[in-house]
Write an enzyme that holds these catalytic residues in place. Sequence first.
Site, PDB file in Angstrom:
ATOM      1  N   LYS A   1       0.846  -1.206   0.000  1.00  0.00           N
ATOM      2  CA  LYS A   1       0.000   0.000   0.000  1.00  0.00           C
ATOM      3  C   LYS A   1       0.878   1.253   0.000  1.00  0.00           C
ATOM      4  O   LYS A   1       1.651   1.474   0.936  1.00  0.00           O
ATOM      5  CB  LYS A   1      -0.910   0.047   1.240  1.00  0.00           C
ATOM      6  CG  LYS A   1      -1.967   1.149   1.125  1.00  0.00           C
ATOM      7  CD  LYS A   1      -2.554   1.566   2.430  1.00  0.00           C
ATOM      8  CE  LYS A   1      -1.824   2.702   3.091  1.00  0.00           C
ATOM      9  NZ  LYS A   1      -1.924   4.006   2.420  1.00  0.00           N
TER      10      LYS A   1
ATOM     11  N   LYS B   1      -6.588   5.133   2.339  1.00  0.00           N
ATOM     12  CA  LYS B   1      -6.056   5.842   3.515  1.00  0.00           C
ATOM     13  C   LYS B   1      -5.351   4.864   4.460  1.00  0.00           C
ATOM     14  O   LYS B   1      -5.812   3.724   4.647  1.00  0.00           O
ATOM     15  CB  LYS B   1      -7.208   6.514   4.278  1.00  0.00           C
ATOM     16  CG  LYS B   1      -7.998   7.497   3.451  1.00  0.00           C
ATOM     17  CD  LYS B   1      -7.390   8.876   3.532  1.00  0.00           C
ATOM     18  CE  LYS B   1      -7.862   9.893   2.543  1.00  0.00           C
ATOM     19  NZ  LYS B   1      -8.891   9.656   1.603  1.00  0.00           N
TER      20      LYS B   1
ATOM     21  N   GLY C   1      -4.802   0.763   5.104  1.00  0.00           N
ATOM     22  CA  GLY C   1      -3.500   0.375   5.644  1.00  0.00           C
ATOM     23  C   GLY C   1      -3.660  -0.472   6.903  1.00  0.00           C
ATOM     24  O   GLY C   1      -3.009  -1.512   7.055  1.00  0.00           O
TER      25      GLY C   1
ATOM     26  N   GLU D   1      11.378   0.873   8.931  1.00  0.00           N
ATOM     27  CA  GLU D   1      12.257   2.006   8.612  1.00  0.00           C
ATOM     28  C   GLU D   1      11.507   3.247   9.055  1.00  0.00           C
ATOM     29  O   GLU D   1      10.518   3.638   8.428  1.00  0.00           O
ATOM     30  CB  GLU D   1      12.545   2.058   7.107  1.00  0.00           C
ATOM     31  CG  GLU D   1      13.332   0.892   6.583  1.00  0.00           C
ATOM     32  CD  GLU D   1      14.783   0.893   7.029  1.00  0.00           C
ATOM     33  OE1 GLU D   1      15.257   1.896   7.592  1.00  0.00           O
ATOM     34  OE2 GLU D   1      15.447  -0.132   6.822  1.00  0.00           O
TER      35      GLU D   1
ATOM     36  N   CYS E   1      13.901  10.948   5.897  1.00  0.00           N
ATOM     37  CA  CYS E   1      14.005  10.332   7.228  1.00  0.00           C
ATOM     38  C   CYS E   1      15.379  10.567   7.854  1.00  0.00           C
ATOM     39  O   CYS E   1      15.494  10.746   9.056  1.00  0.00           O
ATOM     40  CB  CYS E   1      13.719   8.849   7.119  1.00  0.00           C
ATOM     41  SG  CYS E   1      14.627   8.064   5.783  1.00  0.00           S
TER      42      CYS E   1
ATOM     43  N   GLU F   1      11.168  15.372  15.018  1.00  0.00           N
ATOM     44  CA  GLU F   1      11.333  15.366  13.562  1.00  0.00           C
ATOM     45  C   GLU F   1      10.454  16.461  12.948  1.00  0.00           C
ATOM     46  O   GLU F   1       9.235  16.442  13.113  1.00  0.00           O
ATOM     47  CB  GLU F   1      10.934  13.993  13.022  1.00  0.00           C
ATOM     48  CG  GLU F   1      11.427  13.745  11.635  1.00  0.00           C
ATOM     49  CD  GLU F   1      11.102  12.335  11.152  1.00  0.00           C
ATOM     50  OE1 GLU F   1      10.047  11.802  11.520  1.00  0.00           O
ATOM     51  OE2 GLU F   1      11.910  11.787  10.393  1.00  0.00           O
TER      52      GLU F   1
HETATM   53  P1  TAP Z   1       3.189   7.837   8.222  1.00  0.00           P
HETATM   54  O1  TAP Z   1       2.112   8.776   8.570  1.00  0.00           O
HETATM   55  O2  TAP Z   1       3.692   6.931   9.264  1.00  0.00           O
HETATM   56  O3  TAP Z   1       2.662   7.016   6.983  1.00  0.00           O
HETATM   57  C1  TAP Z   1       3.426   6.017   6.360  1.00  0.00           C
HETATM   58  C2  TAP Z   1       2.518   5.067   5.644  1.00  0.00           C
HETATM   59  O4  TAP Z   1       1.700   4.423   6.608  1.00  0.00           O
HETATM   60  C3  TAP Z   1       1.549   5.714   4.654  1.00  0.00           C
HETATM   61  O5  TAP Z   1       1.312   4.816   3.590  1.00  0.00           O
HETATM   62  C4  TAP Z   1       0.295   5.874   5.467  1.00  0.00           C
HETATM   63  O6  TAP Z   1      -0.861   5.946   4.654  1.00  0.00           O
HETATM   64  C5  TAP Z   1       0.330   4.595   6.271  1.00  0.00           C
HETATM   65  N1  TAP Z   1      -0.418   4.602   7.509  1.00  0.00           N
HETATM   66  C6  TAP Z   1      -0.733   5.650   8.299  1.00  0.00           C
HETATM   67  N2  TAP Z   1      -1.440   5.219   9.358  1.00  0.00           N
HETATM   68  C7  TAP Z   1      -1.563   3.871   9.237  1.00  0.00           C
HETATM   69  C8  TAP Z   1      -2.185   2.864   9.997  1.00  0.00           C
HETATM   70  N3  TAP Z   1      -2.830   3.137  11.129  1.00  0.00           N
HETATM   71  N4  TAP Z   1      -2.118   1.600   9.560  1.00  0.00           N
HETATM   72  C9  TAP Z   1      -1.464   1.297   8.422  1.00  0.00           C
HETATM   73  N5  TAP Z   1      -0.883   2.202   7.642  1.00  0.00           N
HETATM   74  C10 TAP Z   1      -0.915   3.480   8.055  1.00  0.00           C
HETATM   75  O7  TAP Z   1       4.477   8.547   7.645  1.00  0.00           O
HETATM   76  P2  TAP Z   1       4.549   9.561   6.461  1.00  0.00           P
HETATM   77  O8  TAP Z   1       4.045  10.847   6.990  1.00  0.00           O
HETATM   78  O9  TAP Z   1       3.961   9.020   5.237  1.00  0.00           O
HETATM   79  O10 TAP Z   1       6.135   9.607   6.202  1.00  0.00           O
HETATM   80  C11 TAP Z   1       6.956  10.363   6.943  1.00  0.00           C
HETATM   81  C12 TAP Z   1       7.659   9.536   8.007  1.00  0.00           C
HETATM   82  O11 TAP Z   1       8.281   8.392   7.430  1.00  0.00           O
HETATM   83  C13 TAP Z   1       8.768  10.291   8.665  1.00  0.00           C
HETATM   84  O12 TAP Z   1       8.735  10.057  10.046  1.00  0.00           O
HETATM   85  C14 TAP Z   1      10.031   9.704   8.057  1.00  0.00           C
HETATM   86  O13 TAP Z   1      11.167   9.832   8.859  1.00  0.00           O
HETATM   87  C15 TAP Z   1       9.632   8.300   7.839  1.00  0.00           C
HETATM   88  N6  TAP Z   1      10.437   7.693   6.766  1.00  0.00           N
HETATM   89  C16 TAP Z   1      11.399   6.819   7.112  1.00  0.00           C
HETATM   90  C17 TAP Z   1      12.207   6.271   6.136  1.00  0.00           C
HETATM   91  C18 TAP Z   1      13.274   5.328   6.546  1.00  0.00           C
HETATM   92  S1  TAP Z   1      14.022   4.524   5.377  1.00  0.00           S
HETATM   93  N7  TAP Z   1      13.593   5.161   7.794  1.00  0.00           N
HETATM   94  C19 TAP Z   1      12.007   6.580   4.806  1.00  0.00           C
HETATM   95  C20 TAP Z   1      11.001   7.457   4.483  1.00  0.00           C
HETATM   96  C21 TAP Z   1      10.201   8.014   5.490  1.00  0.00           C
HETATM   97  P3  TAP Z   1      -1.555   7.368   4.347  1.00  0.00           P
HETATM   98  O14 TAP Z   1      -0.456   8.291   3.950  1.00  0.00           O
HETATM   99  O15 TAP Z   1      -2.486   7.038   3.270  1.00  0.00           O
HETATM  100  O16 TAP Z   1      -2.218   7.785   5.611  1.00  0.00           O
END
Ligand code: TAP
Length: 484
Positions: free
Chosen positions: A179, A210, A215, A253, A287, A388
């Site tokens: 997803k 979503k 998810g 990650e 990240c 962050e």
């Molecule tokens: P999240 O809000 O955690 O979302 C990540 C993914 O999880 C999205 O696909 C999101 O879907 C989904 N998601 C959200 N709530 C969920 C739930 N309750 N159950 C299942 N899936 C769920 O993070 P983001 O805002 O997209 O990304 C930013 C974060 O990712 C930052 O903290 C960043 O540091 C971290 N990040 C880490 C890395 C590595 S390699 N460590 C790489 C990239 C990003 P929706 O967006 O559709 O809600």
Amino acid sequence: MAKADIQEQYGLFINGEFVPASDGATFDAHNPANGEHLAYFAEATKEDVDSAVKAARAALPAWSKTSPIERQNILLKIADIIDANADHLALVETLDNGKPIRETKAADIPLGSDHFRYFAGCLRAWEGSATMLDDNTLSLILHEPVGVVGQVIPWNFPFTMACWKLAPALAAGNTIVIKPSSHTSLSLMELTRLIQDVLPKGVLNVITGKGSKSGQWLLDHPDLDKLAFTGSTEVGHGVYQAACDKLIPVTLELGGKSANIVFDDADLAQAVDGACKGILFNQGQVCCAGSRLFVQEGIFDEFVKHLKATFESVKIGDPTDPETQLGAQIYKSQQDKVLKYVQIGIDEGAKLITGGERYTENGCDKGFFMKPTILVTDKNSDRVCQEEIFGPVVVIQKFKTADEVIALANDSVYGLGGAVFTKNINTALKVARGVRTGRMWVNTYNDLPAGAPFGGYKQSGIGRETHKVMLEHYSQMKNIYINL
Ligand code: TAP
């Protein structure tokens, strides 16, 4: 702004076919640089998630028995397709995410195809073993796929993160339900459209929707053998819990608050460039962004002066313009969050050196653009040093000694990335070894090629990506113990 040749509507990809959501629900995506509508995506229901998992389960026996040569050829074919469509995919990613086309062309898309090539190579060299334990006993070790894998990826590198997840899982013989973020589903759906005939039916299933609904239903599905997640530490805790409930393996990650450390003897131009790469790449939505910058006292004032001048010369604007260096933040509430953090920093006593506000010139008023921002503080306990921010905001602190800066760098719940800029190899190694993170760059920042393991200590995650060790993460070790 340039236009991409995309569909108006994308279905879910289940068992080799694009299908609408079972209740017909859709959601749409917008270009963060100008607010324009891009496309509609199906919003997966619980039943759709179940169908996707069932398709992956049904495809597993045949796919898991394919030979390494067959899987290698398929991975290489996917890499070729990505490369042949690189310009299209780069534009799609730029329109959907707001990141500059110079970055999607130079990094996001080529890193993705390289990942398929890397794992196509690794999987052929991934041998089991045979050991005579004594004269009458032979122990065979075989790798078997872990099974049906549920994967969830974030919006900051939608295409690259998809490739980081798909390539090793397919290489090891697993079937997948993945997803993407509902904010950035386009590039994965375009990739799926391009490779739909390359993989047998059911091996790859893509559900959009979503995170809190589609998810969560995926994470909670009882018939998964492994979960793999990239995203925030907050959601990562829930993913870990879901894996615990099923007692299945998980790789995570997660977030970071990485320390970029510049010593007096560093090459100033290289270190300023490294600081920019560390916090402005992808608008700071990285990240492992170098969001905490530690500069040694001897060059502190000069360094801040140079960085300020460089930040103020950055070309912000239309992400499809090849000259643009800084694109748009992903969506409004994320931009608001970044601006709020700048205010929090100021309220806590940090000094604003430059930026700290939206950028609305040159037709940018409809998008979520921000000026590169520098805060200076002397308190690592400030929220802007601990939490962050995920935007183009760097917080600079002064330090005197290597031991002091190692302690400051380690004063964080995160442990993902970081860097040290110095001409002294002993200093570089002392600091790189002293900081508790999964990756320390020396005299560079944010290079992420396949072959060098990437992943977090502490609250930044579990497991490593971009390395052949991922094959272990996506497999079970089978031992056959033979009494001869
Ligand atoms: P999240 O809000 O955690 O979302 C990540 C993914 O999880 C999205 O696909 C999101 O879907 C989904 N998601 C959200 N709530 C969920 C739930 N309750 N159950 C299942 N899936 C769920 O993070 P983001 O805002 O997209 O990304 C930013 C974060 O990712 C930052 O903290 C960043 O540091 C971290 N990040 C880490 C890395 C590595 S390699 N460590 C790489 C990239 C990003 P929706 O967006 O559709 O809600």
